[in-house]
Enzyme design. Sequence first.
Site, PDB file in Angstrom:
ATOM      1  N   HIS A  62       7.137   1.225   2.497  1.00  0.00           N
ATOM      2  CA  HIS A  62       6.367   0.864   3.694  1.00  0.00           C
ATOM      3  C   HIS A  62       7.265   0.167   4.723  1.00  0.00           C
ATOM      4  O   HIS A  62       6.935  -0.881   5.274  1.00  0.00           O
ATOM      5  CB  HIS A  62       5.174  -0.020   3.322  1.00  0.00           C
ATOM      6  CG  HIS A  62       4.091   0.706   2.584  1.00  0.00           C
ATOM      7  ND1 HIS A  62       2.916   1.092   3.177  1.00  0.00           N
ATOM      8  CD2 HIS A  62       4.021   1.149   1.311  1.00  0.00           C
ATOM      9  CE1 HIS A  62       2.151   1.726   2.287  1.00  0.00           C
ATOM     10  NE2 HIS A  62       2.812   1.775   1.145  1.00  0.00           N
ATOM     11  N   TYR A 330       7.703  -6.387  -5.219  1.00  0.00           N
ATOM     12  CA  TYR A 330       7.751  -6.943  -3.859  1.00  0.00           C
ATOM     13  C   TYR A 330       8.796  -8.058  -3.775  1.00  0.00           C
ATOM     14  O   TYR A 330       9.486  -8.210  -2.766  1.00  0.00           O
ATOM     15  CB  TYR A 330       6.388  -7.509  -3.470  1.00  0.00           C
ATOM     16  CG  TYR A 330       5.316  -6.489  -3.159  1.00  0.00           C
ATOM     17  CD1 TYR A 330       5.496  -5.133  -3.393  1.00  0.00           C
ATOM     18  CD2 TYR A 330       4.098  -6.896  -2.641  1.00  0.00           C
ATOM     19  CE1 TYR A 330       4.496  -4.218  -3.120  1.00  0.00           C
ATOM     20  CE2 TYR A 330       3.091  -5.981  -2.351  1.00  0.00           C
ATOM     21  CZ  TYR A 330       3.286  -4.647  -2.600  1.00  0.00           C
ATOM     22  OH  TYR A 330       2.302  -3.739  -2.318  1.00  0.00           O
TER      23      TYR A 330
END
Length: 357
Positions: A62, A330
């Site tokens: 992303h 993440y």
Amino acid sequence: MPSSTPRGSMLLLLPIALILAVAAALFAWVGGWLGGHGLTPQNMMDTAEASGKQQPGFRRAHSKGICFAGTFAPTAEAAKLSTARAFSQPSIAVIGRFSASSNNPYAPDGASPVRGMAVQIKTDDGQEWRVAMNSFPFFASSTPQGFQALNEAGLPDPATGKPDPSKMKAVLAAHPEIATFLAWAKSAPRSDSLGNTRFNGVNAFRLTDAQGGQRMVRWSMRPRTPFAAMTAEQAADPNFLSQDLNIRLAAGPLLWDMVVQIAAPGDPITDPSKAWPDTRQEVTIATLSIQRAEAQADGPCRDLNFDPLILPTGIAASDDPILHARSAAYSVSFNRREHEISQGKSAYPTSQNGSAR
């Protein structure tokens, strides 16, 4: 009397070391890293980097994004479900990020059916809640191992420059739920705006109310702007989503209703690849209002890690292994890009004040 010798000091430290080792093992087990054929969040990010045109300083997935700012206003029903301060404070200023699924920050907006929304909610008592959602209605795989296998199968074969079909066939045989996601990705209608896109949290969380009652829920952001399909002309424009967002925000705020779906007995709590039935009870818990957007190169969302396990009192994570794997991955992505930025290797364009962002 405790020994004052170095050997005695080391013996005193052994219980502490044991506790830390057990804690680390538990974390790895919950995150799905043990018993997973050597899978680690580092492996997952290495594969993400190899899947496209990764740029230093950008997220490993992303990568293309837009920052936004707005407000989060809970409904009266929200406080009945959870003691989280976000559900009793009248209105909260928030920042967030829209994104595309590619690791190429310059990928065309129409290249993928998957879009993301992430929101940071900081309440007046110092607590924080970070919400990370996507436009798909369910996740690709039930386990981190299945998701990693899917991503590895999608990497180009050095001999042909294309993915090896036999590898994907083997993945689908071992993880049949992935076929359902691929069918959705192939046929899902794509909206012509971020402002009319629904974003779903496919992982389950536990809400605890003031009486100690608990409910497992999944949440979603449902736009008040009606859906309209993306046109071929828009699909040919690599940045039509950001351009459209700015035009719409110039005319006024964009609104989403945050809705929780409440699990019934027997619903899969730890498998995000399976959607819950549409007949489950739903409660609107808040309205998200977005007032402005700005480029992520200098925007407040750029350096935020939207870790889905950053949660306030009153909201707790389920044991869904995908949820815990997302948090660990993440972190690796964040650390890698921050290191690149600190070393002056970031591919972000230079801002007006001369700093490389």
